[in-house]
Write a protein that holds these residues in place. Structure first.
Motif, mmCIF file in Angstrom:
data_model
loop_
_atom_site.group_PDB
_atom_site.id
_atom_site.type_symbol
_atom_site.label_atom_id
_atom_site.label_comp_id
_atom_site.label_asym_id
_atom_site.label_seq_id
_atom_site.Cartn_x
_atom_site.Cartn_y
_atom_site.Cartn_z
ATOM 1 N N GLY A 42 0.991 -0.675 -0.063
ATOM 2 C CA GLY A 42 -0.062 0.206 0.052
ATOM 3 C C GLY A 42 1.265 1.471 -0.044
ATOM 4 N N ALA A 43 -0.116 2.130 -0.222
ATOM 5 C CA ALA A 43 0.379 4.270 -0.226
ATOM 6 C C ALA A 43 1.198 4.107 1.050
ATOM 7 N N GLN A 44 1.091 3.578 2.209
ATOM 8 C CA GLN A 44 1.246 3.575 3.818
ATOM 9 C C GLN A 44 2.474 2.892 4.154
ATOM 10 N N GLU A 45 2.907 1.623 3.364
ATOM 11 C CA GLU A 45 4.284 1.261 3.295
ATOM 12 C C GLU A 45 5.516 2.550 2.979
ATOM 13 N N ALA A 46 5.197 2.906 2.006
ATOM 14 C CA ALA A 46 5.791 3.497 0.667
ATOM 15 C C ALA A 46 5.546 4.856 1.352
ATOM 16 N N MET A 47 5.070 6.060 2.082
ATOM 17 C CA MET A 47 5.485 7.004 3.263
ATOM 18 C C MET A 47 6.511 6.618 3.957
ATOM 19 N N LEU A 48 5.932 5.254 4.942
ATOM 20 C CA LEU A 48 7.200 5.404 5.981
ATOM 21 C C LEU A 48 8.148 5.092 5.615
ATOM 22 N N LEU A 49 8.551 4.009 4.675
ATOM 23 C CA LEU A 49 9.829 3.850 4.277
ATOM 24 C C LEU A 49 10.787 5.243 3.542
ATOM 25 N N THR A 50 9.607 6.316 3.509
ATOM 26 C CA THR A 50 10.004 7.965 2.159
ATOM 27 C C THR A 50 10.726 8.708 3.275
ATOM 28 N N ASP B 158 -2.162 21.787 5.408
ATOM 29 C CA ASP B 158 -2.892 21.419 6.699
ATOM 30 C C ASP B 158 -4.301 21.622 6.438
ATOM 31 N N PRO B 159 -5.343 20.517 6.116
ATOM 32 C CA PRO B 159 -5.409 19.601 6.538
ATOM 33 C C PRO B 159 -4.498 18.560 5.476
ATOM 34 N N CYS B 160 -4.838 17.580 6.424
ATOM 35 C CA CYS B 160 -3.658 16.413 6.223
ATOM 36 C C CYS B 160 -3.882 15.324 5.937
ATOM 37 N N TYR B 161 -3.714 14.952 5.506
ATOM 38 C CA TYR B 161 -3.842 13.050 4.977
ATOM 39 C C TYR B 161 -3.545 12.455 7.042
ATOM 40 N N VAL B 162 -4.042 11.484 7.560
ATOM 41 C CA VAL B 162 -3.320 11.017 8.517
ATOM 42 C C VAL B 162 -2.833 10.231 8.353
ATOM 43 N N GLY B 163 -2.395 9.122 6.979
ATOM 44 C CA GLY B 163 -1.513 8.034 7.315
ATOM 45 C C GLY B 163 0.312 8.884 6.983
ATOM 46 N N ILE B 164 0.028 10.179 6.640
ATOM 47 C CA ILE B 164 1.526 10.432 6.862
ATOM 48 C C ILE B 164 2.264 11.561 7.530
ATOM 49 N N VAL B 165 1.151 11.796 8.858
ATOM 50 C CA VAL B 165 0.876 12.479 9.815
ATOM 51 C C VAL B 165 1.868 11.340 10.547
ATOM 52 N N ASP C 148 15.646 -0.976 0.359
ATOM 53 C CA ASP C 148 16.680 -2.310 1.918
ATOM 54 C C ASP C 148 15.863 -2.072 2.952
ATOM 55 N N LEU C 149 15.042 -0.955 2.883
ATOM 56 C CA LEU C 149 14.860 -0.475 4.597
ATOM 57 C C LEU C 149 13.589 -1.837 4.441
ATOM 58 N N LYS C 150 12.645 -1.485 3.100
ATOM 59 C CA LYS C 150 11.344 -3.093 3.272
ATOM 60 C C LYS C 150 12.070 -4.304 3.501
ATOM 61 N N SER C 151 12.905 -4.367 3.595
ATOM 62 C CA SER C 151 13.608 -5.808 3.993
ATOM 63 C C SER C 151 13.218 -6.084 4.890
ATOM 64 N N MET C 152 14.094 -4.904 5.618
ATOM 65 C CA MET C 152 13.374 -5.205 7.750
ATOM 66 C C MET C 152 12.611 -5.221 7.558
ATOM 67 N N VAL C 153 11.541 -4.440 6.965
ATOM 68 C CA VAL C 153 10.036 -3.972 7.123
ATOM 69 C C VAL C 153 8.696 -5.464 7.394
ATOM 70 N N TYR D 192 3.309 1.610 -4.682
ATOM 71 C CA TYR D 192 4.754 1.939 -5.363
ATOM 72 C C TYR D 192 5.278 3.352 -4.610
ATOM 73 N N ALA D 193 6.630 3.011 -5.278
ATOM 74 C CA ALA D 193 7.442 4.918 -5.209
ATOM 75 C C ALA D 193 7.666 4.796 -5.889
ATOM 76 N N VAL D 194 7.650 6.233 -6.171
ATOM 77 C CA VAL D 194 8.640 6.575 -7.759
ATOM 78 C C VAL D 194 9.955 7.169 -6.943
ATOM 79 N N ALA D 195 11.182 6.667 -7.281
ATOM 80 C CA ALA D 195 11.727 8.019 -6.167
ATOM 81 C C ALA D 195 13.113 7.387 -7.165
#
Length: 433
Positions: A117-125, A141-148, A291-296, A269-272
């Motif tokens: 999901g996009a939620q993991e993409a936010m966390l990893l980023t 502000d206001p903002c989606y609670v997932g990124i906060v 690499d971070l994802k492999s530990m999450v 997905y994340a385009v980075a």
């Protein structure tokens, strides 16, 4: 046995005491207590789009692709579905082709990481970008609670940037950057959803998109672009995303198949494509995220990716084609909600009640003359049979204290009509009208 607790809340991570982490659970709890209420709370896709979904056929379509285009023998292709798989993902090339065809985002497969999901993409980023407590995240502000919430989990300081009808207050963002530098910190990144943001429904103008990119270059910050709702724009009224306009690799683009595909797959997905310099050379930021994802999460489910890959293949490797029927449904629902609000509240709108009509997305905001707190929500649910979301859940300031969010995505038109009728009755009788 004694009454001594096993653990004390004050000894656990501070994010567990943050109200933002309880937002979704709170709404689910209210809905469960009032099952007969019409709920404008969930921003979930409409359930009709999973009816008749043939997961086996989609998986077979992806297996055919693995055999015919990637050259895997049948046994190896089949095993791909049942093994861990690479942390970076299995469908990167299909996603890259779809983004190039539909959104003008030209990224190599290695510049993309497929996430849960996009939620993991936010966390990893956020984990990759923010080195320590001196790095600050700016958010609309206001903002989606997932990124906060992700920032809270990672102990990343967050500063709010007011969002107006045309986008972020860029003067305020620049001021945050200056103030951070003066304090020995830096605004490392700014999160923005330029197309019909959740919850504000704002669509950033083309001119403001260019100004935001210019500001990012001047202030040396990265932009985290969330594009969950851009597909709801009419095909003859689309605007280029920030990543499509990005010529200096300032934008990390996040996407999800929850809305254009189905949420149960949990594929984002994340385009980075930013280049990260190491002593022995460079590699894209996406590989660092992997690499971070492999530990999450180790990897995103191969079966889920196969189903999403099958959907893309069945729709000509096009996100636009995949999303077309869904976009039509959501545009119709949004028009139904906005029209119903006008009919039931238009000329008789209680003083101080203002409904904003966005051009796309899932959400409508309504301003109230009284605090939109939990006590008022309980009255609305118990006495009028209608649920909504307090906007205070999405704000780091008091900007949302007298606003509510209505979601139109999950309901059918007749339920929207009935819900608005109940809401109008509630607003007239409980907000001083």
């Amino acid at each position: 046995m004694t009454d001594t607790p096993d653990l004390y809340a004050q000894d656990l991570h501070g994010s567990l005491q943050d109200p933002v982490l309880g937002t979704i659970g709170f709404l689910n709890e209210v809905m469960s207590r009032h099952p007969d209420a019409i709920s404008f709370a969930p921003g979930a896709p409409h359930p009709e789009f999973v009816q008749g979904l043939d997961v086996r056929a989609l998986t077979d379509r992806f297996l055919t692709y693995l055999r015919t285009e990637r050259g895997l023998d049948p046994a190896r292709a089949e095993r791909t579905l049942y093994e861990y798989g690479p942390a970076r993902g299995l469908i990167n090339d299909l996603v890259a082709q779809a983004l190039a065809a539909d959104q003008g985002i030209h990224a190599a497969p290695r510049d993309i990481v497929i996430t849960v999901g996009a939620q993991e993409a936010m966390l990893l980023t956020l984990r990759a970008l923010c080195r320590d407590g001196r790095d600050v995240l700016a958010v609309a502000d206001p903002c989606y609670v997932g990124i906060v919430g992700a920032a809270r989990l990672l102990d990343i300081p967050v500063v709010p940037v007011p969002e107006g009808p045309g986008g972020l207050d860029l003067d305020r963002l620049a001021r945050h950057c200056r103030e951070a530098r003066a304090d020995g910190r830096r605004v490392r990144a700014c999160y923005v959803a330029p197309d019909f943001s959740n919850p504000g429904g704002v669509r950033v103008t083309l001119a403001a998109r260019h100004r935001l990119l210019d500001l990012a270059a001047r202030e040396d910050l990265l932009l985290i672009e969330d594009n969950a709702y851009g597909f709801t724009a009419p095909e003859d009224d689309t605007l280029p995303g920030l990543k499509a306009l990005d010529t200096a690799r300032r934008v990390i683009h996040l996407g999800t198949f929850a809305k254009v595909g189905f949420p149960g797959a949990r594929v984002g997905y994340a385009v980075a494509d930013q280049r990260v310099r190491h002593a022995d050379g460079e590699r894209p930021l996406a590989e660092e995220l992997a690499d971070l994802k492999s530990m999450v999460t180790v990897n995103t489910s191969a079966l889920s990716q196969a189903v999403i890959g099958g959907l893309l293949l069945e729709h000509g490797r096009s996100l636009t084609a995949l999303a077309r029927s869904k976009a039509e449904r959501y545009r119709g629902n949004l028009a139904c909600l906005s029209d119903a609000l006008q009919r039931h509240l238009g000329d008789g709108m209680p003083p101080g009640v203002v409904a904003h009509r966005p051009a796309g997305g899932f959400f409508v905001r309504i301003e109230l003359p009284v605090p939109a707190d939990l006590a008022l929500l309980e009255v609305s649910a118990a006495e009028y049979g209608v649920l909504w979301t307090p906007m205070s859940h999405f704000s780091l300031t008091d900007r949302g204290d007298r606003q509510i969010r209505l979601s139109c995505s999950y309901l059918d038109p007749e339920r929207i009509e009935t819900g608005v009728r109940r809401l109008a009755d509630f607003l007239r009788k409980e907000t001083g009208g």
